[in-house]
Design a protein around this motif. Sequence first.
Motif, PDB file in Angstrom:
ATOM      1  N   HIS A   1       0.836  -1.225   0.028  1.00 27.02           N
ATOM      2  CA  HIS A   1       0.052  -0.023   0.106  1.00 27.02           C
ATOM      3  C   HIS A   1       0.731   1.316  -0.086  1.00 27.02           C
ATOM      4  CE1 HIS A   1      -3.830  -1.878   1.738  1.00 27.02           C
ATOM      5  NE2 HIS A   1      -3.170  -2.925   1.282  1.00 27.02           N
ATOM      6  N   GLN A   2       2.344   1.076  -0.364  1.00 26.91           N
ATOM      7  CA  GLN A   2       3.200   2.299  -0.100  1.00 26.91           C
ATOM      8  C   GLN A   2       3.000   2.677   1.565  1.00 26.91           C
ATOM      9  OE1 GLN A   2       3.357   5.490  -2.805  1.00 26.91           O
ATOM     10  NE2 GLN A   2       5.545   4.805  -3.597  1.00 26.91           N
TER      11      GLN A   2
ATOM     12  N   PRO B   1      11.919  -3.180   0.570  1.00 27.40           N
ATOM     13  CA  PRO B   1      12.550  -2.114   0.070  1.00 27.40           C
ATOM     14  C   PRO B   1      11.946  -1.677  -1.516  1.00 27.40           C
ATOM     15  CG  PRO B   1      14.164  -3.757   0.614  1.00 27.40           C
ATOM     16  CD  PRO B   1      12.759  -4.227   0.892  1.00 27.40           C
ATOM     17  N   TYR B   2      11.172  -2.407  -2.072  1.00 28.54           N
ATOM     18  CA  TYR B   2      10.456  -2.177  -3.351  1.00 28.54           C
ATOM     19  C   TYR B   2       9.133  -1.998  -2.759  1.00 28.54           C
ATOM     20  CZ  TYR B   2      14.621  -4.309  -5.487  1.00 28.54           C
ATOM     21  OH  TYR B   2      15.673  -4.772  -6.016  1.00 28.54           O
ATOM     22  N   ASP B   3       8.605  -0.406  -2.453  1.00 24.17           N
ATOM     23  CA  ASP B   3       7.464  -0.570  -1.665  1.00 24.17           C
ATOM     24  C   ASP B   3       6.427   0.210  -2.583  1.00 24.17           C
ATOM     25  OD1 ASP B   3       8.468   2.118  -1.649  1.00 24.17           O
ATOM     26  OD2 ASP B   3       7.442   2.394   0.340  1.00 24.17           O
TER      27      ASP B   3
ATOM     28  N   VAL C   1       5.233  -2.433  -8.210  1.00 21.43           N
ATOM     29  CA  VAL C   1       4.527  -2.546  -7.158  1.00 21.43           C
ATOM     30  C   VAL C   1       3.540  -1.690  -6.890  1.00 21.43           C
ATOM     31  CG1 VAL C   1       4.816  -2.796  -4.457  1.00 21.43           C
ATOM     32  CG2 VAL C   1       6.853  -3.270  -6.040  1.00 21.43           C
ATOM     33  N   SER C   2       2.164  -2.127  -6.788  1.00 19.37           N
ATOM     34  CA  SER C   2       1.176  -1.084  -6.992  1.00 19.37           C
ATOM     35  C   SER C   2       0.996  -0.633  -5.568  1.00 19.37           C
ATOM     36  CB  SER C   2      -0.390  -2.002  -7.242  1.00 19.37           C
ATOM     37  OG  SER C   2      -1.208  -1.274  -7.052  1.00 19.37           O
ATOM     38  N   ARG C   3       0.416   0.653  -5.623  1.00 18.10           N
ATOM     39  CA  ARG C   3       0.239   1.159  -4.102  1.00 18.10           C
ATOM     40  C   ARG C   3      -1.112   0.582  -3.490  1.00 18.10           C
ATOM     41  NH1 ARG C   3       1.363   5.813  -7.361  1.00 18.10           N
ATOM     42  NH2 ARG C   3      -0.818   6.071  -7.644  1.00 18.10           N
TER      43      ARG C   3
ATOM     44  N   PRO D   1      -1.713   7.791  -2.957  1.00 18.00           N
ATOM     45  CA  PRO D   1      -3.196   7.549  -3.778  1.00 18.00           C
ATOM     46  C   PRO D   1      -3.385   6.118  -4.120  1.00 18.00           C
ATOM     47  CG  PRO D   1      -1.502   8.731  -5.051  1.00 18.00           C
ATOM     48  CD  PRO D   1      -0.970   8.706  -3.709  1.00 18.00           C
ATOM     49  N   PRO D   2      -4.659   5.599  -4.149  1.00 19.71           N
ATOM     50  CA  PRO D   2      -4.920   4.347  -4.872  1.00 19.71           C
ATOM     51  C   PRO D   2      -4.488   4.342  -6.309  1.00 19.71           C
ATOM     52  CG  PRO D   2      -6.816   5.481  -4.363  1.00 19.71           C
ATOM     53  CD  PRO D   2      -5.774   6.507  -3.686  1.00 19.71           C
TER      54      PRO D   2
END
Length: 391
Positions: free
Chosen positions: A319-320, A335-337, A351-353, A367-368
């Motif tokens: 979800h970052q 690390p890849y957030d 990586v999707s938020r 944001p989504p």
Amino acid sequence: MSLFLLTFFLLYGGLHYYLFVKANAALALGTLPSISLILIMVLMVFAPLIVYTSERHGFFPLARLLSFIGYSWMGFVFLCFSCFILIDFFRLLVYAGGLPFPGFFSHLSPSPRYSFFLSLLLSLCIALYGYFEARHIRTERVVLKTSKISKEVGKLKIAQISDVHLGMIVREERLTRILDEVKRADPDIFISTGDLVDAQINNLEGLAGILREINPKYGKFAITGNHEFYAGLSQSLEFTQNAGFTVLRGQGLTVAGLINLAGVDDLTGESFGLLKGASEKELLSGLPREKFTVLLKHRPDLEKSALGLFDLQASGHTHQGQILPFRLITRLFFPYDGGSFHLPNHAILHVSRGTGTWGPPIRVLAPPEVTVYELIHEDKAQKNEGQGKLE
């Protein structure tokens, strides 16, 4: 799981105690106001447990109402805590700076009362902003040029949703907003990279039907996330399949002779004894390498043995951070957030938020997103084969 719950309630309860101390110092609460505030805080601490129990026993209106109140409070309280920490740090700096010059900087240090109301106001403003940001779905486009898409096909579009968390809070209205973005993209393939459902999976009537409205040319595919296992795997799989998705659990296939898709279970399945399918290396090794290969994996972890066997890994889970200060925590574990990352052999990790929300129905500077991958034919002789970029 019991250890996780114990840790959660201890930390969440401790956070409330810290805020109670701040409120008492600022307002000099009397006995009755103190007891009232303590009772409200205890109720909010145990709200997630009350929501779970209410939902399990069929009290859906109560569960949905308390879910929205309790999780909104959770986000607000966390923001308050963050503001208090920042102000306390500033006061510490003022105190340290004044040690060589007693009293010289004391006027810069805000009083407990001023700090309390400033934190409340800032937290309320940020929470309101976060509520509307969570509802503003963005389309992120990732363009990848590759010779593995034929000249005759020219371009393939894949739309990705992740971490929607359909349940008590994310319902018909939000799902419709999400799918409107997908429809605008007009994808050839539609994928869900886990956590389509939340832990509360009962009473989702109608949502599968809304998802069935998306019918891309080459199909819909999904994988499990950790919440599919929390919610009950059989129920989660039934819902996902009723929504029209083919669930890939340690499976790979070549879609319409054009592109390879491979999907793996989330590692949470191992703790439930439900992990299924081959390892990533075995799975990917069995697919034709001349085809563009997409690995669907919920967590943005990289399996070293699988590097070089896929062209794109589509993930989510983080979800970052969802609410900005939480990103400091997610970065410690992942690390890849969020975003796109170049890997060896011209591969890409995106990586999707996340498309929905978990817990608090707010997002702050995270944001989504609905992700749209555009795979475009490029001759082998051209430069940067397989590399992608956000537009």
